[in-house]
Enzyme design. Sequence first.
Site, PDB file in Angstrom:
ATOM      1  N   CYS A 381       0.840  -1.200   0.000  1.00 52.55           N
ATOM      2  CA  CYS A 381       0.000   0.000   0.000  1.00 52.55           C
ATOM      3  C   CYS A 381       0.877   1.254   0.000  1.00 52.55           C
ATOM      4  O   CYS A 381       1.437   1.591  -1.039  1.00 52.55           O
ATOM      5  CB  CYS A 381      -0.979  -0.034   1.170  1.00 52.55           C
ATOM      6  SG  CYS A 381      -2.395   1.032   0.873  1.00 52.55           S
ATOM      7  N   HIS A 507      -3.407  -4.893   0.270  1.00 52.78           N
ATOM      8  CA  HIS A 507      -2.769  -5.421   1.482  1.00 52.78           C
ATOM      9  C   HIS A 507      -2.794  -6.954   1.467  1.00 52.78           C
ATOM     10  O   HIS A 507      -3.712  -7.552   2.037  1.00 52.78           O
ATOM     11  CB  HIS A 507      -3.518  -4.926   2.719  1.00 52.78           C
ATOM     12  CG  HIS A 507      -3.333  -3.479   3.005  1.00 52.78           C
ATOM     13  ND1 HIS A 507      -2.314  -2.997   3.790  1.00 52.78           N
ATOM     14  CD2 HIS A 507      -4.037  -2.400   2.600  1.00 52.78           C
ATOM     15  CE1 HIS A 507      -2.400  -1.678   3.872  1.00 52.78           C
ATOM     16  NE2 HIS A 507      -3.435  -1.288   3.159  1.00 52.78           N
ATOM     17  N   GLU A 509      -1.177  -8.904   3.182  1.00 52.49           N
ATOM     18  CA  GLU A 509      -0.980  -9.476   4.525  1.00 52.49           C
ATOM     19  C   GLU A 509      -2.286  -9.925   5.183  1.00 52.49           C
ATOM     20  O   GLU A 509      -2.275 -10.800   6.045  1.00 52.49           O
ATOM     21  CB  GLU A 509      -0.237  -8.478   5.437  1.00 52.49           C
ATOM     22  CG  GLU A 509      -1.001  -7.231   5.859  1.00 52.49           C
ATOM     23  CD  GLU A 509      -0.892  -6.059   4.883  1.00 52.49           C
ATOM     24  OE1 GLU A 509      -0.624  -6.294   3.687  1.00 52.49           O
ATOM     25  OE2 GLU A 509      -1.094  -4.909   5.310  1.00 52.49           O
TER      26      GLU A 509
HETATM   27  N1  GLN Z   1      -1.862   6.842   2.942  1.00 54.56           N
HETATM   28  C1  GLN Z   1      -1.967   6.120   1.725  1.00 54.56           C
HETATM   29  C2  GLN Z   1      -3.340   6.275   1.085  1.00 54.56           C
HETATM   30  O1  GLN Z   1      -4.284   6.637   1.711  1.00 54.56           O
HETATM   31  C3  GLN Z   1      -1.650   4.657   1.953  1.00 54.56           C
HETATM   32  C4  GLN Z   1      -2.653   3.957   2.801  1.00 54.56           C
HETATM   33  C5  GLN Z   1      -2.149   2.654   3.355  1.00 54.56           C
HETATM   34  O2  GLN Z   1      -0.970   2.359   3.329  1.00 54.56           O
HETATM   35  N2  GLN Z   1      -3.045   1.849   3.906  1.00 54.56           N
HETATM   36  O3  GLN Z   1      -3.498   5.997  -0.083  1.00 54.56           O
END
Ligand code: GLN
Length: 539
Positions: A381, A507, A509
């Site tokens: 992410c 994600h 994970e």
């Molecule tokens: N802050 C970034 C976004 O909102 C990444 C979010 C995250 O890593 N969950 O896109």
Amino acid sequence: MKYIFVTGGVVSSLGKGLTAAALGTLLENRGLRIALQKFDPYLNVDPGTMNPYQHGEVYVLDDGAETDLDLGHYERFTNVKLTRFNNLTSGQVYQTVLDKERRGDYLGKTVQVIPHVTDEIQNRIYQVAEQTKADVVITEIGGTTGDIEGLPFLEAIREFALEVGYNNALFIHVTFVPYIKAAGELKTKPTQQSVAKLREIGIAPHILICRCERPLDKDLRQKISMFCNVPFEAVIEEKDVDHSIYEVPLMLQRERLDDLVCRQLHLDTGVASMTHWQEIIRKLIAPQHRVRIGVVGKYIELQDAYKSVYEAIIHGGVANDCGVEIVKVDAEEIEREGPEKVLKSLGGVLVPGGFGERGIEGKVLAAQYAREHKIPYLGLCLGMQIATIEFARNVLKLADAHSAEFNPNTPHPVIALLNEQRQVTKMGGTMRLGAQPCQLLVGSNAARLYGAFVVNERHRHRYEFNNEYRARFEQAGFVISGTSPDGSLVELIELPDHPYFMASQFHPEFRSKPHQPHPLFKGFIAAAHAQIHQKPAKS
Ligand code: GLN
């Protein structure tokens, strides 16, 4: 249908969620269909707006629910399918009750905690039971017995047990038996008092699971049994594990917890077959290989902030028969000291998700170091956005390229707000959330690792790769190996000519289990191990 309620006493952080999940593993391996749910007494509607210092990781489900991290344990330990119904907070309960009141559903009545709030709580248990058609529903009550916020939940489960009949409901209390060094003894008084507190409310626990640093001897078990009014065999020891949380189910099986539960609830099943689980533990305790992986974050002093990431790394290790030492690297330390000092001895570098500007430049330096020194890199992410920013600045030479999240005035917003996010004003539950399909590029490393061309992965973000820059990136060798099926959103990137450089907007994970390690983590650890297998790493 049978119901098990898991409460906690004395202190928080006893691993109630883990215990509930481990019991779930054992019951599932006895052939029972189970459901797991968590009740959280706080007033937030969900943990989505809390920061990791308050709450640890926010665990995201397929349906986009932002939930308590215990649901992560439930999914990792069992095969249950969880939805937003499996995590209920006081905030949700009160929101429902107040909506009903405004609609006029209670016309003429005074709206009260008992019965209106408690009814809503009970409805949720019935709802999960109905939806899952489980043989056993395990409900964990968050917080510690004695908390004011927890009272409506305890009252609700007390009434619930009465309603479904005592043969169908079981109360398990997870308690703490501290070791007092000066006295050289384990102490039972806090347990006695927390059980007394439960009995005041009308709940008499059937089973006590005693968390302790040292073994409970027979005398101590007898004492707890006597003072807490539970049978001797229902005083279960759950000692701190030596190696891994995945030992907990085996430990509880040795204590005959699942036997006892099944006997009490009149569930007629064979013993739980746990050989596959024993093999996982074998690989965790005595792996063939070892590797060190750096996780570059800003909440590294917290155990729980990157919970699922740490677990998925360990699963990737299991898949490679490789013990992983996770080195928690403070992104700000990289800013102060430079990447070389902190990263050079690592087999792989992982940059997890995150929000906010602190530590961003340190993460960019980490990605650059991993790319240039051919150290396996996995970005999750924010970690994918970081890899993009780094490539823009150092390969495409786009000076000051950045994410619009951190520098709204950047001349090169290579990461920009998702279109659907531009109108959003409310913060709670409004990110791009949950499972979305991702199409993989034929011939990519990602497609090879997954062994598939379309995968479903969970999201939690507001920003995305800016398509205006796509052509320039691709011309320079940046491979976009996964996109939304219509091709509009970049989901996965990788670099060829590198042992492993992979980063996802989603994600992965949240999808990894010890017995089903996620392909991206499996590939990452394999590459990290291949990279260092010449020089034996420290254990
Ligand atoms: N802050 C970034 C976004 O909102 C990444 C979010 C995250 O890593 N969950 O896109």
